[in-house]
Design an enzyme around this catalytic site. Structure first.
Site, mmCIF file in Angstrom:
data_model
loop_
_atom_site.group_PDB
_atom_site.id
_atom_site.type_symbol
_atom_site.label_atom_id
_atom_site.label_comp_id
_atom_site.label_asym_id
_atom_site.label_seq_id
_atom_site.Cartn_x
_atom_site.Cartn_y
_atom_site.Cartn_z
ATOM 1 N N HIS A 12 68.465 40.137 -28.493
ATOM 2 C CA HIS A 12 68.911 40.425 -27.889
ATOM 3 C C HIS A 12 70.128 41.796 -27.779
ATOM 4 O O HIS A 12 69.801 42.577 -28.477
ATOM 5 C CB HIS A 12 70.360 39.089 -27.646
ATOM 6 C CG HIS A 12 71.144 38.904 -28.513
ATOM 7 N ND1 HIS A 12 70.443 38.769 -30.794
ATOM 8 C CD2 HIS A 12 72.549 39.598 -28.521
ATOM 9 C CE1 HIS A 12 71.863 39.433 -30.408
ATOM 10 N NE2 HIS A 12 72.953 39.329 -30.103
ATOM 11 N N HIS B 83 72.855 47.694 -27.503
ATOM 12 C CA HIS B 83 71.765 48.201 -28.907
ATOM 13 C C HIS B 83 71.215 46.235 -29.084
ATOM 14 O O HIS B 83 71.734 45.406 -29.157
ATOM 15 C CB HIS B 83 72.195 48.571 -30.348
ATOM 16 C CG HIS B 83 73.881 47.628 -31.083
ATOM 17 N ND1 HIS B 83 74.381 47.697 -30.200
ATOM 18 C CD2 HIS B 83 73.173 46.795 -31.851
ATOM 19 C CE1 HIS B 83 74.868 46.877 -31.003
ATOM 20 N NE2 HIS B 83 74.134 46.776 -32.120
#
Length: 179
Positions: free
Chosen positions: A43, A125
């Site tokens: 995620h 990220h």
């Protein structure tokens, strides 16, 4: 002390993209590079909330429900190693304005509600490996995944039987028109 949950706001990744990234990771990193993040747990965090009471969770969910923002396209075309935190990551070389705005709104709401937010600039990220024990070579940037972001999610981090699993608790749609 009241019961708390370890929570964060994040962007889901389509299952097909998750599988492609896991395959790419297996082909480009040594098997002992670190502890790989499970495909289902891949995620992109927007705002980490930490341990949150039910009351604070309700307040943050109400605020999240008021966000009105267009959807956007997320491009993952960069990777790196953070030596100090021992993390290999995948992210956008140039984050879209929509991504930065959404993260900034959620982080500001979290901070106003007593959830610590790092003073470091937001660096979107996807964590690929944790506990990297050695220096690993990062592949040349000839990779690229792109998908439309139409919602964001509140997740709970649940640790059970020696494993961490991210359980979605609530979802919010972004508007249909893209930036």
């Amino acid at each position: 002390m009241a019961d708390t949950r370890r929570l964060f706001f994040a962007l889901d990744m389509p299952a097909g993209v998750q599988r492609q990234i896991v395959q790419w990771r297996a082909e480009n990193f040594p098997a002992d590079a670190g502890r790989p993040v499970a495909a289902a747990n891949l995620h992109l965090t927007l705002a980490f909330l930490g341990d949150v009471s039910i009351e604070k969770q309700k307040a943050l969910c109400q605020l999240a429900g008021r966000i009105r923002q267009p959807g956007f396209t997320l491009t993952l075309d960069d990777a790196g190693l953070w030596v100090r935190s021992r993390v290999v990551w995948l992210g956008p070389r140039h984050a879209s304005l929509g991504l930065i705005q959404l993260a900034n709104m959620l982080r500001a709401q979290a901070a106003r509600n007593g959830c610590y937010q790092s003073p470091q600039p937001y660096h979107p990220h996807v964590t690929l490996y944790r506990n990297v024990t050695q220096s690993v070579a990062i592949p040349q940037p000839n990779f690229r995944w792109q998908f439309k972001v139409e919602e964001f999610v509140l997740y709970e981090s649940v640790f059970a039987q020696g494993r961490t699993r991210y359980q979605p608790l609530e979802r919010w749609k972004l508007s249909n028109k893209e930036e």
